[in-house]
Motif scaffolding. Structure first.
Motif, mmCIF file in Angstrom:
data_model
loop_
_atom_site.group_PDB
_atom_site.id
_atom_site.type_symbol
_atom_site.label_atom_id
_atom_site.label_comp_id
_atom_site.label_asym_id
_atom_site.label_seq_id
_atom_site.Cartn_x
_atom_site.Cartn_y
_atom_site.Cartn_z
ATOM 1 N N THR A 1 0.832 -1.204 0.000
ATOM 2 C CA THR A 1 0.000 0.000 0.000
ATOM 3 C C THR A 1 0.865 1.252 0.000
ATOM 4 O O THR A 1 0.609 2.195 -0.755
ATOM 5 C CB THR A 1 -0.944 -0.019 1.225
ATOM 6 O OG1 THR A 1 -1.776 -1.162 1.136
ATOM 7 C CG2 THR A 1 -1.794 1.229 1.278
ATOM 8 N N GLU A 2 1.909 1.272 0.818
ATOM 9 C CA GLU A 2 2.806 2.432 0.873
ATOM 10 C C GLU A 2 3.593 2.596 -0.417
ATOM 11 O O GLU A 2 3.846 3.717 -0.864
ATOM 12 C CB GLU A 2 3.744 2.336 2.077
ATOM 13 C CG GLU A 2 3.042 2.562 3.393
ATOM 14 C CD GLU A 2 2.278 3.887 3.453
ATOM 15 O OE1 GLU A 2 2.821 4.930 3.030
ATOM 16 O OE2 GLU A 2 1.135 3.877 3.921
ATOM 17 N N ALA A 3 4.000 1.498 -1.023
ATOM 18 C CA ALA A 3 4.743 1.576 -2.290
ATOM 19 C C ALA A 3 3.899 2.253 -3.361
ATOM 20 O O ALA A 3 4.374 3.137 -4.080
ATOM 21 C CB ALA A 3 5.180 0.185 -2.742
ATOM 22 N N LEU A 4 2.631 1.857 -3.480
ATOM 23 C CA LEU A 4 1.749 2.483 -4.470
ATOM 24 C C LEU A 4 1.484 3.946 -4.130
ATOM 25 O O LEU A 4 1.453 4.805 -5.009
ATOM 26 C CB LEU A 4 0.445 1.708 -4.600
ATOM 27 C CG LEU A 4 0.570 0.388 -5.348
ATOM 28 C CD1 LEU A 4 -0.719 -0.422 -5.240
ATOM 29 C CD2 LEU A 4 0.936 0.625 -6.800
ATOM 30 N N ARG A 5 1.315 4.243 -2.844
ATOM 31 C CA ARG A 5 1.092 5.631 -2.423
ATOM 32 C C ARG A 5 2.296 6.498 -2.813
ATOM 33 O O ARG A 5 2.141 7.577 -3.357
ATOM 34 C CB ARG A 5 0.861 5.689 -0.915
ATOM 35 C CG ARG A 5 0.608 7.097 -0.363
ATOM 36 C CD ARG A 5 0.484 7.138 1.150
ATOM 37 N NE ARG A 5 -0.273 6.059 1.747
ATOM 38 C CZ ARG A 5 -1.598 5.949 1.729
ATOM 39 N NH1 ARG A 5 -2.321 6.868 1.144
ATOM 40 N NH2 ARG A 5 -2.198 4.925 2.304
ATOM 41 N N MET A 6 3.500 6.017 -2.548
ATOM 42 C CA MET A 6 4.707 6.792 -2.850
ATOM 43 C C MET A 6 4.945 6.901 -4.348
ATOM 44 O O MET A 6 5.586 7.836 -4.809
ATOM 45 C CB MET A 6 5.930 6.186 -2.150
ATOM 46 C CG MET A 6 5.842 6.243 -0.624
ATOM 47 S SD MET A 6 5.376 7.861 0.066
ATOM 48 C CE MET A 6 6.795 8.819 -0.373
ATOM 49 N N ALA A 7 4.409 5.954 -5.122
ATOM 50 C CA ALA A 7 4.515 6.023 -6.580
ATOM 51 C C ALA A 7 3.456 6.959 -7.165
ATOM 52 O O ALA A 7 3.396 7.148 -8.376
ATOM 53 C CB ALA A 7 4.397 4.627 -7.188
ATOM 54 N N GLY A 8 2.601 7.526 -6.303
ATOM 55 C CA GLY A 8 1.646 8.528 -6.757
ATOM 56 C C GLY A 8 0.220 8.046 -6.933
ATOM 57 O O GLY A 8 -0.620 8.800 -7.431
ATOM 58 N N THR A 9 -0.072 6.820 -6.532
ATOM 59 C CA THR A 9 -1.425 6.300 -6.719
ATOM 60 C C THR A 9 -1.907 5.550 -5.491
ATOM 61 O O THR A 9 -1.834 4.327 -5.422
ATOM 62 C CB THR A 9 -1.491 5.354 -7.938
ATOM 63 O OG1 THR A 9 -0.477 4.369 -7.785
ATOM 64 C CG2 THR A 9 -1.310 6.090 -9.228
ATOM 65 N N PRO A 10 -2.448 6.266 -4.505
ATOM 66 C CA PRO A 10 -2.997 5.568 -3.343
ATOM 67 C C PRO A 10 -4.122 4.627 -3.756
ATOM 68 O O PRO A 10 -4.916 4.949 -4.647
ATOM 69 C CB PRO A 10 -3.526 6.689 -2.448
ATOM 70 C CG PRO A 10 -3.221 7.963 -3.116
ATOM 71 C CD PRO A 10 -2.597 7.697 -4.439
ATOM 72 N N VAL A 11 -4.175 3.463 -3.120
ATOM 73 C CA VAL A 11 -5.193 2.479 -3.510
ATOM 74 C C VAL A 11 -6.606 3.002 -3.294
ATOM 75 O O VAL A 11 -7.522 2.619 -4.020
ATOM 76 C CB VAL A 11 -4.982 1.126 -2.799
ATOM 77 C CG1 VAL A 11 -3.727 0.445 -3.279
ATOM 78 C CG2 VAL A 11 -4.968 1.270 -1.297
#
Length: 138
Positions: free
Chosen positions: A36-46
């Motif tokens: 979840t944090e990886a996607l958030r930091m990549a610019g797309t929160p789940v």
């Protein structure tokens, strides 16, 4: 380009068994938070994927190999990378470490589905770009 995301965490008493060793199922919760944090930091929160498109990612396959146990009060990290990105699925690799020790390796397949029907859906361009930012692929 990002390529990998690291999330650190402390092992608490609630994560361990009576011997102070991390209970095997807790690795799944640690890995979920790291994804979840990886996607958030990549610019797309789940949460944005769900709110904007009605789509969600679900785990369809999971493998975990335990190498060395984490213990009470350890500071550990999970490195998350994407191995492959398909039209509606992606495969991630997550490596759990504590200092120089490798604790576990997870391989996780996620599928993009429509929340209301559960039917497969193509990964939208914005999310595909975020996944590719975490990808090992060139």
């Amino acid at each position: 380009m990002m390529k990998a995301h690291k999330t650190g965490f402390r092992v608490y008493y609630e994560d361990t068994d009576a011997g102070g060793i991390v209970y095997h199922a807790r690795y799944l919760a640690f890995a979920e938070r790291a994804r979840t944090e990886a996607l958030r930091m990549a610019g797309t929160p789940v949460s944005a994927l769900q709110e904007e498109t009605g789509l969600v990612f679900v785990v369809t396959k999971l493998g975990i190999e335990y190498h060395q146990p984490l213990r009470l009060d350890d500071w550990a990290e999970i490195t998350t990378t994407i191995d492959t990105v398909g039209a509606a699925r992606c495969q991630l690799r997550q490596i759990v470490t504590c200092g120089d020790m490798r604790a576990a390796t997870l391989t996780v397949e996620l599928a993009c589905i429509m929340q209301n029907s559960g039917r497969p859906a193509r990964i939208p361009p914005r999310w595909r770009a975020s996944l590719q930012a975490l990808s090992n692929q060139s």
